[in-house]
Motif scaffolding. Structure first.
Motif, mmCIF file in Angstrom:
data_model
loop_
_atom_site.group_PDB
_atom_site.id
_atom_site.type_symbol
_atom_site.label_atom_id
_atom_site.label_comp_id
_atom_site.label_asym_id
_atom_site.label_seq_id
_atom_site.Cartn_x
_atom_site.Cartn_y
_atom_site.Cartn_z
ATOM 1 N N LEU A 68 0.812 -1.215 0.000
ATOM 2 C CA LEU A 68 0.000 0.000 0.000
ATOM 3 C C LEU A 68 0.848 1.270 0.000
ATOM 4 O O LEU A 68 0.332 2.358 -0.258
ATOM 5 C CB LEU A 68 -0.931 0.022 1.220
ATOM 6 C CG LEU A 68 -2.119 -0.942 1.197
ATOM 7 C CD1 LEU A 68 -2.847 -0.905 2.525
ATOM 8 C CD2 LEU A 68 -3.078 -0.601 0.068
ATOM 9 N N CYS A 71 1.454 3.655 -4.838
ATOM 10 C CA CYS A 71 0.198 3.704 -5.594
ATOM 11 C C CYS A 71 0.302 4.758 -6.692
ATOM 12 O O CYS A 71 1.273 5.514 -6.762
ATOM 13 C CB CYS A 71 -0.978 4.015 -4.665
ATOM 14 S SG CYS A 71 -0.981 5.713 -4.063
ATOM 15 N N TYR A 184 -8.074 1.976 -5.222
ATOM 16 C CA TYR A 184 -6.939 1.463 -4.460
ATOM 17 C C TYR A 184 -6.104 2.594 -3.874
ATOM 18 O O TYR A 184 -5.577 2.497 -2.758
ATOM 19 C CB TYR A 184 -6.085 0.588 -5.379
ATOM 20 C CG TYR A 184 -4.832 0.011 -4.767
ATOM 21 C CD1 TYR A 184 -4.877 -1.168 -4.028
ATOM 22 C CD2 TYR A 184 -3.597 0.622 -4.952
ATOM 23 C CE1 TYR A 184 -3.731 -1.703 -3.481
ATOM 24 C CE2 TYR A 184 -2.447 0.084 -4.408
ATOM 25 C CZ TYR A 184 -2.507 -1.075 -3.675
ATOM 26 O OH TYR A 184 -1.364 -1.600 -3.132
ATOM 27 N N THR A 187 -7.037 3.866 -0.384
ATOM 28 C CA THR A 187 -6.551 3.046 0.723
ATOM 29 C C THR A 187 -5.116 3.437 1.074
ATOM 30 O O THR A 187 -4.758 3.551 2.246
ATOM 31 C CB THR A 187 -6.605 1.549 0.362
ATOM 32 O OG1 THR A 187 -7.927 1.212 -0.058
ATOM 33 C CG2 THR A 187 -6.240 0.684 1.561
#
Length: 208
Positions: A68, A71, A184, A187
């Motif tokens: 994560l 991105c 995404y 997040t």
């Protein structure tokens, strides 16, 4: 936990339920109650995570967190690249790295004074309530806020909500970097904000 262990756990759970159910129809139910308790305890032990299971779970969580940290977001303003350009954002221990095509930028975390996620609706409402209509966008998040606020006014679908990551930093004056976060990326943006808040609070507490 192995598949065999899971299957055995399911079997003992079924047996426990069966024994408890049979106890109600027997003249001497105590034996079946005891057997049901034994099977239930065995089931608990079988499904109880071992130290190895906990370690694997922690490793999976750490791996997910690491993924994560990188991105792709749409750049709004703040970097010397065009608006709506895809930009790869990477959070490291001491800095953020922004890459778009052949262009590469770094921002030390020590320069960041605030990080937040705002919707276009929130920013527009703050503009409306601010003195002088945000004075050309300089009151709230600088040019980044002005662009996002302008987008909110132009939206054709009223209920549509867009989320934006806004980074405030000092170099030497207060500056802003804004990204639109979709799917995404949202997040990841939440992870960035949580990381900033946890370290900022920790540093503040330490200084006191």
């Amino acid at each position: 936990m192995t598949i065999l262990k899971k299957l055995l756990g399911v079997f003992t759970a079924i047996m426990a339920i069966t024994y408890f159910a049979m106890a109600s129809s027997q003249k001497t139910p105590m034996l079946f109650i005891v057997l049901g308790i034994v099977m239930a305890l065995v089931t608990v032990l079988l499904f109880r995570p071992t130290k190895k299971d906990k370690q694997k779970k922690a490793e999976r969580r750490e791996k997910a967190t690491e993924s994560l940290k990188t991105c792709t977001m749409k750049h709004i303003n703040g970097l010397p690249i065009a608006e709506n350009t895809n930009c790869t954002v990477v959070m490291m221990d001491d800095k953020f790295v922004f890459t778009s095509g052949t262009m590469h930028f770094e921002l030390d975390k020590s320069k960041i004074t605030d990080m937040c996620i705002k919707t276009d609706r929130e920013i527009q409402q703050q503009y409306v309530s601010s003195v002088g209509g945000a004075v050309g966008g300089a009151v709230l998040f600088g040019p980044v806020g002005a662009i996002i606020g302008g987008r909110a006014k132009k939206k054709t679908v009223k209920n549509e909500v867009h989320n934006y990551l806004i980074i405030t930093y000092q170099s030497p004056d207060i500056k802003y970097i804004g990204f639109e976060t979709i799917g995404y990326a949202l997040t990841s943006a939440n992870l960035y904000v949580e990381d900033f808040k946890s370290k900022h609070t920790s540093e503040s507490t330490y200084q006191l």
